[in-house]
Design a protein around this motif. Structure first.
Motif, PDB file in Angstrom:
ATOM      1  N   ASP A  23     -32.756 -35.746  20.246  1.00  0.00           N
ATOM      2  CA  ASP A  23     -32.897 -36.832  19.301  1.00  0.00           C
ATOM      3  C   ASP A  23     -33.378 -36.255  17.982  1.00  0.00           C
ATOM      4  O   ASP A  23     -34.385 -35.546  17.931  1.00  0.00           O
ATOM      5  N   LEU A  24     -32.681 -36.538  16.882  1.00  0.00           N
ATOM      6  CA  LEU A  24     -33.046 -36.063  15.555  1.00  0.00           C
ATOM      7  C   LEU A  24     -32.893 -37.205  14.570  1.00  0.00           C
ATOM      8  O   LEU A  24     -31.867 -37.881  14.548  1.00  0.00           O
ATOM      9  N   ARG A  25     -33.929 -37.416  13.771  1.00  0.00           N
ATOM     10  CA  ARG A  25     -33.900 -38.431  12.712  1.00  0.00           C
ATOM     11  C   ARG A  25     -34.238 -37.751  11.393  1.00  0.00           C
ATOM     12  O   ARG A  25     -35.181 -36.976  11.319  1.00  0.00           O
ATOM     13  N   LEU A  26     -33.477 -38.089  10.369  1.00  0.00           N
ATOM     14  CA  LEU A  26     -33.724 -37.564   9.024  1.00  0.00           C
ATOM     15  C   LEU A  26     -34.028 -38.737   8.099  1.00  0.00           C
ATOM     16  O   LEU A  26     -33.300 -39.726   8.084  1.00  0.00           O
ATOM     17  N   VAL A  27     -35.117 -38.612   7.341  1.00  0.00           N
ATOM     18  CA  VAL A  27     -35.529 -39.675   6.431  1.00  0.00           C
ATOM     19  C   VAL A  27     -35.822 -39.046   5.072  1.00  0.00           C
ATOM     20  O   VAL A  27     -36.680 -38.167   4.966  1.00  0.00           O
ATOM     21  N   LEU A  28     -35.115 -39.493   4.048  1.00  0.00           N
ATOM     22  CA  LEU A  28     -35.358 -39.031   2.685  1.00  0.00           C
ATOM     23  C   LEU A  28     -36.299 -40.031   2.024  1.00  0.00           C
ATOM     24  O   LEU A  28     -36.025 -41.239   2.012  1.00  0.00           O
ATOM     25  N   ILE A  29     -37.415 -39.530   1.486  1.00  0.00           N
ATOM     26  CA  ILE A  29     -38.458 -40.399   0.940  1.00  0.00           C
ATOM     27  C   ILE A  29     -38.721 -40.009  -0.516  1.00  0.00           C
ATOM     28  O   ILE A  29     -38.921 -38.830  -0.814  1.00  0.00           O
ATOM     29  N   ALA A  30     -38.738 -41.008  -1.401  1.00  0.00           N
ATOM     30  CA  ALA A  30     -39.121 -40.790  -2.799  1.00  0.00           C
ATOM     31  C   ALA A  30     -40.479 -41.457  -3.006  1.00  0.00           C
ATOM     32  O   ALA A  30     -40.673 -42.619  -2.642  1.00  0.00           O
ATOM     33  N   LEU A  31     -41.427 -40.699  -3.552  1.00  0.00           N
ATOM     34  CA  LEU A  31     -42.772 -41.213  -3.817  1.00  0.00           C
ATOM     35  C   LEU A  31     -43.115 -41.009  -5.287  1.00  0.00           C
ATOM     36  O   LEU A  31     -42.929 -39.916  -5.821  1.00  0.00           O
ATOM     37  N   LYS A  32     -43.609 -42.052  -5.912  1.00  0.00           N
ATOM     38  CA  LYS A  32     -44.106 -41.936  -7.287  1.00  0.00           C
ATOM     39  C   LYS A  32     -45.484 -41.275  -7.258  1.00  0.00           C
ATOM     40  O   LYS A  32     -46.245 -41.432  -6.298  1.00  0.00           O
ATOM     41  N   ALA A  33     -45.811 -40.551  -8.313  1.00  0.00           N
ATOM     42  CA  ALA A  33     -47.128 -39.920  -8.425  1.00  0.00           C
ATOM     43  C   ALA A  33     -48.217 -40.957  -8.197  1.00  0.00           C
ATOM     44  O   ALA A  33     -48.140 -42.074  -8.716  1.00  0.00           O
ATOM     45  N   GLY A  34     -49.198 -40.596  -7.382  1.00  0.00           N
ATOM     46  CA  GLY A  34     -50.314 -41.487  -7.101  1.00  0.00           C
ATOM     47  C   GLY A  34     -50.114 -42.364  -5.870  1.00  0.00           C
ATOM     48  O   GLY A  34     -51.058 -42.965  -5.381  1.00  0.00           O
ATOM     49  N   HIS A  35     -48.890 -42.437  -5.365  1.00  0.00           N
ATOM     50  CA  HIS A  35     -48.643 -43.248  -4.171  1.00  0.00           C
ATOM     51  C   HIS A  35     -48.993 -42.461  -2.914  1.00  0.00           C
ATOM     52  O   HIS A  35     -48.961 -41.238  -2.899  1.00  0.00           O
ATOM     53  N   GLN A  36     -49.301 -43.199  -1.860  1.00  0.00           N
ATOM     54  CA  GLN A  36     -49.761 -42.562  -0.628  1.00  0.00           C
ATOM     55  C   GLN A  36     -49.156 -43.267   0.588  1.00  0.00           C
ATOM     56  O   GLN A  36     -48.938 -44.477   0.578  1.00  0.00           O
ATOM     57  N   ILE A  37     -48.898 -42.493   1.629  1.00  0.00           N
ATOM     58  CA  ILE A  37     -48.538 -43.022   2.939  1.00  0.00           C
ATOM     59  C   ILE A  37     -49.797 -42.852   3.785  1.00  0.00           C
ATOM     60  O   ILE A  37     -50.257 -41.727   4.002  1.00  0.00           O
ATOM     61  N   GLN A  38     -50.357 -43.979   4.215  1.00  0.00           N
ATOM     62  CA  GLN A  38     -51.640 -43.941   4.913  1.00  0.00           C
ATOM     63  C   GLN A  38     -51.548 -43.215   6.249  1.00  0.00           C
ATOM     64  O   GLN A  38     -50.471 -43.032   6.813  1.00  0.00           O
ATOM     65  N   ARG A  39     -52.720 -42.824   6.757  1.00  0.00           N
ATOM     66  CA  ARG A  39     -52.830 -42.051   7.998  1.00  0.00           C
ATOM     67  C   ARG A  39     -52.042 -42.722   9.117  1.00  0.00           C
ATOM     68  O   ARG A  39     -52.125 -43.919   9.335  1.00  0.00           O
ATOM     69  N   HIS A  40     -51.238 -41.899   9.783  1.00  0.00           N
ATOM     70  CA  HIS A  40     -50.409 -42.352  10.886  1.00  0.00           C
ATOM     71  C   HIS A  40     -50.093 -41.151  11.763  1.00  0.00           C
ATOM     72  O   HIS A  40     -50.463 -40.021  11.444  1.00  0.00           O
ATOM     73  N   GLN A  41     -49.403 -41.383  12.854  1.00  0.00           N
ATOM     74  CA  GLN A  41     -48.951 -40.286  13.716  1.00  0.00           C
ATOM     75  C   GLN A  41     -47.651 -40.711  14.372  1.00  0.00           C
ATOM     76  O   GLN A  41     -47.285 -41.882  14.342  1.00  0.00           O
ATOM     77  N   THR A  42     -46.949 -39.759  14.950  1.00  0.00           N
ATOM     78  CA  THR A  42     -45.678 -40.032  15.606  1.00  0.00           C
ATOM     79  C   THR A  42     -45.637 -39.330  16.957  1.00  0.00           C
ATOM     80  O   THR A  42     -46.353 -38.344  17.169  1.00  0.00           O
ATOM     81  N   ASP A  43     -44.799 -39.819  17.831  1.00  0.00           N
ATOM     82  CA  ASP A  43     -44.615 -39.187  19.136  1.00  0.00           C
ATOM     83  C   ASP A  43     -43.607 -38.049  19.075  1.00  0.00           C
ATOM     84  O   ASP A  43     -43.328 -37.413  20.086  1.00  0.00           O
ATOM     85  N   LEU A  44     -43.059 -37.803  17.893  1.00  0.00           N
ATOM     86  CA  LEU A  44     -42.044 -36.760  17.714  1.00  0.00           C
ATOM     87  C   LEU A  44     -42.589 -35.612  16.871  1.00  0.00           C
ATOM     88  O   LEU A  44     -43.496 -35.790  16.070  1.00  0.00           O
ATOM     89  N   ARG A  45     -42.007 -34.425  17.036  1.00  0.00           N
ATOM     90  CA  ARG A  45     -42.334 -33.280  16.165  1.00  0.00           C
ATOM     91  C   ARG A  45     -41.730 -33.571  14.799  1.00  0.00           C
ATOM     92  O   ARG A  45     -40.634 -34.115  14.694  1.00  0.00           O
ATOM     93  N   LEU A  46     -42.453 -33.200  13.746  1.00  0.00           N
ATOM     94  CA  LEU A  46     -41.897 -33.448  12.417  1.00  0.00           C
ATOM     95  C   LEU A  46     -41.894 -32.194  11.567  1.00  0.00           C
ATOM     96  O   LEU A  46     -42.761 -31.326  11.693  1.00  0.00           O
ATOM     97  N   ASN A  47     -40.877 -32.128  10.720  1.00  0.00           N
ATOM     98  CA  ASN A  47     -40.776 -31.130   9.655  1.00  0.00           C
ATOM     99  C   ASN A  47     -40.767 -31.911   8.361  1.00  0.00           C
ATOM    100  O   ASN A  47     -39.998 -32.859   8.220  1.00  0.00           O
ATOM    101  N   LEU A  48     -41.605 -31.522   7.426  1.00  0.00           N
ATOM    102  CA  LEU A  48     -41.649 -32.176   6.126  1.00  0.00           C
ATOM    103  C   LEU A  48     -41.310 -31.130   5.071  1.00  0.00           C
ATOM    104  O   LEU A  48     -41.990 -30.107   4.965  1.00  0.00           O
ATOM    105  N   THR A  49     -40.240 -31.380   4.318  1.00  0.00           N
ATOM    106  CA  THR A  49     -39.790 -30.460   3.274  1.00  0.00           C
ATOM    107  C   THR A  49     -39.896 -31.161   1.929  1.00  0.00           C
ATOM    108  O   THR A  49     -39.365 -32.264   1.766  1.00  0.00           O
ATOM    109  N   THR A  50     -40.576 -30.547   0.976  1.00  0.00           N
ATOM    110  CA  THR A  50     -40.675 -31.105  -0.374  1.00  0.00           C
ATOM    111  C   THR A  50     -39.519 -30.559  -1.204  1.00  0.00           C
ATOM    112  O   THR A  50     -39.429 -29.356  -1.428  1.00  0.00           O
ATOM    113  N   PHE A  51     -38.622 -31.452  -1.620  1.00  0.00           N
ATOM    114  CA  PHE A  51     -37.490 -31.038  -2.457  1.00  0.00           C
ATOM    115  C   PHE A  51     -37.890 -30.943  -3.916  1.00  0.00           C
ATOM    116  O   PHE A  51     -37.568 -29.970  -4.592  1.00  0.00           O
TER     117      PHE A  51
END
Length: 76
Positions: free
Chosen positions: A1-29
């Protein structure tokens, strides 16, 4: 199972503390984000990659306007 999610964040925005049951790779483009993992701050400027095992609480904050790719996969 593989999921890809492209996320755009404006400066100063935050994604609050969370966790997932899957392994994650986070790449900053573009931009620069900061993750907090187990009370440790990790800088991820453009071009950096972070891998986290499942069930590790973390949050993400954009220091600059940023585009990140989140890859979620079943732990092997």
């Amino acid at each position: 199972d593989l999921r890809l999610v492209l996320i755009a964040l404006k400066a100063g925005h935050q994604i609050q503390r969370h966790q997932t049951d899957l392994r994650l790779n986070l790449t900053t483009f573009t931009g620069h984000v900061q993750l907090t993992v187990n009370d440790e701050t990790i800088d991820l400027p453009a071009g950096r990659v972070l891998v986290l095992d499942p069930k590790i609480p973390h949050d993400v904050a954009a220091l600059k306007d940023s585009v990140i790719l989140l890859s979620l996969s079943s732990a092997v």
